[in-house]
Design an enzyme around this catalytic site. Structure first.
Site, short mmCIF file in Angstrom:
data_model
loop_
_atom_site.label_atom_id
_atom_site.label_comp_id
_atom_site.label_asym_id
_atom_site.label_seq_id
_atom_site.Cartn_x
_atom_site.Cartn_y
_atom_site.Cartn_z
N GLY A 10 24.24 53.72 42.87
CA GLY A 10 23.88 53.92 41.48
C GLY A 10 24.70 55.04 40.88
N CYS A 11 24.21 55.60 39.80
CA CYS A 11 24.90 56.71 39.15
C CYS A 11 25.13 57.83 40.15
CB CYS A 11 24.07 57.22 37.96
SG CYS A 11 24.78 58.69 37.19
N PHE A 12 26.33 58.36 40.20
CA PHE A 12 26.67 59.32 41.25
C PHE A 12 26.05 60.71 41.09
CE2 PHE A 12 31.21 59.24 39.22
CZ PHE A 12 30.78 59.88 38.07
N TRP A 13 25.46 61.00 39.97
CA TRP A 13 24.88 62.33 39.78
C TRP A 13 23.72 62.60 40.74
CZ3 TRP A 13 24.29 61.61 33.81
CH2 TRP A 13 25.54 61.70 33.20
N PRO A 15 22.89 61.08 43.82
CA PRO A 15 23.26 61.28 45.24
C PRO A 15 24.04 62.56 45.48
CG PRO A 15 24.28 59.28 44.37
CD PRO A 15 23.37 59.79 43.31
#
Length: 153
Positions: A10-13, A15
């Site tokens: 998903g959006c990398f922010w 993880p």
């Protein structure tokens, strides 16, 4: 000595923030990987024409945390049963992928994926791809440690 793991979930922010707090993780970097356009930017990736996924590259100390533990955390921290989607984020850049860096990582990822699938932990089958890690392109600086920058970490 550190090892490397690369995950798209998903959006990398999220993880980036999540894995950066795990004991044994030395560094996290967000970026784009798995596509066909060299050195893409955020707008290109979000436009859906590059084939890249938003990903986090993790440098970790294997004496403090194993690759297998990181893979287990990967499966627990997102929904690996949705194709090209995590929550409200939709598009191929949000697909679930484990990018392995060697055959040992591939075998571990396959085994852990199968265990999660067999366990019934999710009501639907896991769709996470497991593929050899291609070139990783660091995302723009404003995406690095984004939650820390906005005070959400």
């Amino acid at each position: 000595m550190t090892n490397e793991a690369t995950f798209a979930m998903g959006c990398f922010w999220h993880p980036d923030d999540f894995f950066s707090k795990i004991k044994g993780v030395q560094k996290t970097t967000v970026g784009y990987t798995g596509g066909h356009v060299p050195d893409p930017n955020y707008n290109q990736v979000c436009g859906g024409s590059t084939g890249h996924a938003e990903a986090v590259r993790i440098e970790f100390d294997p004496d403090q945390i194993s690759y297998e533990e990181l893979v287990k955390l990967f499966f627990k921290e997102h929904n690996p049963t949705t194709v090209n989607r995590q929550g409200p984020d939709v598009g191929e850049q949000y697909r679930s992928i484990i990018f392995y860096h060697d055959e040992k990582q591939r075998a571990i990822a396959e085994r852990v994926k199968q265990k999660f699938d067999d366990s019934g932990a999710y009501p639907n089958p896991i769709v996470t791809q497991i593929v050899k890690a291609p070139e990783f392109y660091e995302a723009e600086e404003y995406h690095q440690k984004y939650f820390e920058k906005i005070g959400r970490s």
